[in-house]
Design an enzyme around this catalytic site. Sequence first.
Site, mmCIF file in Angstrom:
data_model
loop_
_atom_site.group_PDB
_atom_site.id
_atom_site.type_symbol
_atom_site.label_atom_id
_atom_site.label_comp_id
_atom_site.label_asym_id
_atom_site.label_seq_id
_atom_site.Cartn_x
_atom_site.Cartn_y
_atom_site.Cartn_z
ATOM 1 C CB CYS A 1 -13.669 17.235 19.542
ATOM 2 S SG CYS A 1 -15.130 17.805 18.686
ATOM 3 N NE ARG A 2 -12.284 11.441 17.410
ATOM 4 C CZ ARG A 2 -12.955 10.314 17.585
ATOM 5 N NH1 ARG A 2 -14.083 10.107 16.925
ATOM 6 N NH2 ARG A 2 -12.504 9.410 18.420
#
Lengths: 224, 224
Positions: free
Chosen positions: B182-183
């Site tokens: 993800c981030r």
Amino acid sequence: MNDEATHRDFKNRLYEQFARVGKAIASPARIEFLELLAQGERTVDSLAKETGLSLANASQHLIALREAGLVLSRKAGLSVHYRLADPSVFELTRAMRIVAERRLAEIDRLVAEHFVGRADSEAVSFEDLLAKARSGEVVVLDTRPAHEYEAGHIEGAVSAPVDALQARLRTLPKSKEYVAYCRGPYCVYADQAVELLRANGRTAHRLQDGYPEWKAAGLPVETV
Amino acid sequence: MNDEATHRDFKNRLYEQFARVGKAIASPARIEFLELLAQGERTVDSLAKETGLSLANASQHLIALREAGLVLSRKAGLSVHYRLADPSVFELTRAMRIVAERRLAEIDRLVAEHFVGRADSEAVSFEDLLAKARSGEVVVLDTRPAHEYEAGHIEGAVSAPVDALQARLRTLPKSKEYVAYCRGPYCVYADQAVELLRANGRTAHRLQDGYPEWKAAGLPVETV
DNA sequence: TTCATAATCAAGAAATCTATTGAGTACTTG
DNA sequence: CAAGTACTCAATAGATTTCTTGATTATGAA
């Protein structure tokens, strides 16, 4: 894992911690201290004198840096010696400098105005110096104050503080080639040394970056 | 070159410019914005909604970031889209994060408390993923919101926002191996995805770091 | 044109940060 | 022990930052 509100709370706390580090480098005075500490350990008093800040003010800034985890201190006799807590702190200041150089036009303006006549093309890169050093024809001059040289310097470099360089000229034969370095890219000692050496018939160049960058690159250093 | 007083003045102005960059990352809100912008361009409104700040407040922070040179903006219709001005800005946030992780015990405490049961040893490194990807047996899942996937993702990754993952389970065969990202290191979407996948009989692992780190490493990315 | 939306501007209160001053502490030296 | 040095602490004024509120601008849609 956790619910939405807990997660937002975690993020807020986390960003608050990161911001403690950001706040530490949000003041010109503290940035200057970090640059000086990148040269080696220093006392509060010596930092205050060099930067022109009052002792109490310098002390407060250093305590702020310590509380943000960027520096460590030890007491020795009357003095308290501060030092960078970790190589990552120098990397942080470098990252900040790079962003500023790339994004703030004001920096270019200031540098162009102050370093009139400094040609970047004349600077010697680390690779160049390593190659020349092997040939043995080059003398590396550390133009920082003596105590910074003592705290650590480029392997094989000779201490030649720019204030004392005039007096040392006799010991520097014209047959050699000289490369001068100092604290970093905005430090003028090396420029002044090169100017003086050339005015006295020597072949001299400035090293592209300073001691902290050399050390961070993992190149050989020496401590007395 | 210049006299003493002029030189002090130059230094003061220079450190003031560096401090502009430091001040920009001295606020939790702005740090969060920079992390979100590292995923790709976003509008003021969308940033305000995601972070829970008021629109006016978010706008002011973004203007502050722009004035410090860290972000750029463009207007498109009603919206203003902000983006990181330069890769060096991501490097700066990373340098800040690394200092905080190494030096602030509070971070360890927060992470240990929030990511109970997350074993770092289970995370897949970039090298591992590249090796596995070549074998063709691994499916890479981008668990961020769809618009972040669209703004840029790891080459070959499939968009699988964690909210929509349950519904997509049927399309994910049990015979494959899954790697979710993800981030970044503190983002929970990948953890949640791995948890859900495992609960449903899949073999799944979290990628060590997120998309911005992958991109910064110069590894292959894709934009729609 | 009128309305709604996205963003910025402007003003102000509260919180935080900075530098100064003067006092206090810890340590060394004579 | 008394005096001096290096540093920290405490209190404070002034500056800066942050967030809120309400007004204003720019754009697109009805």
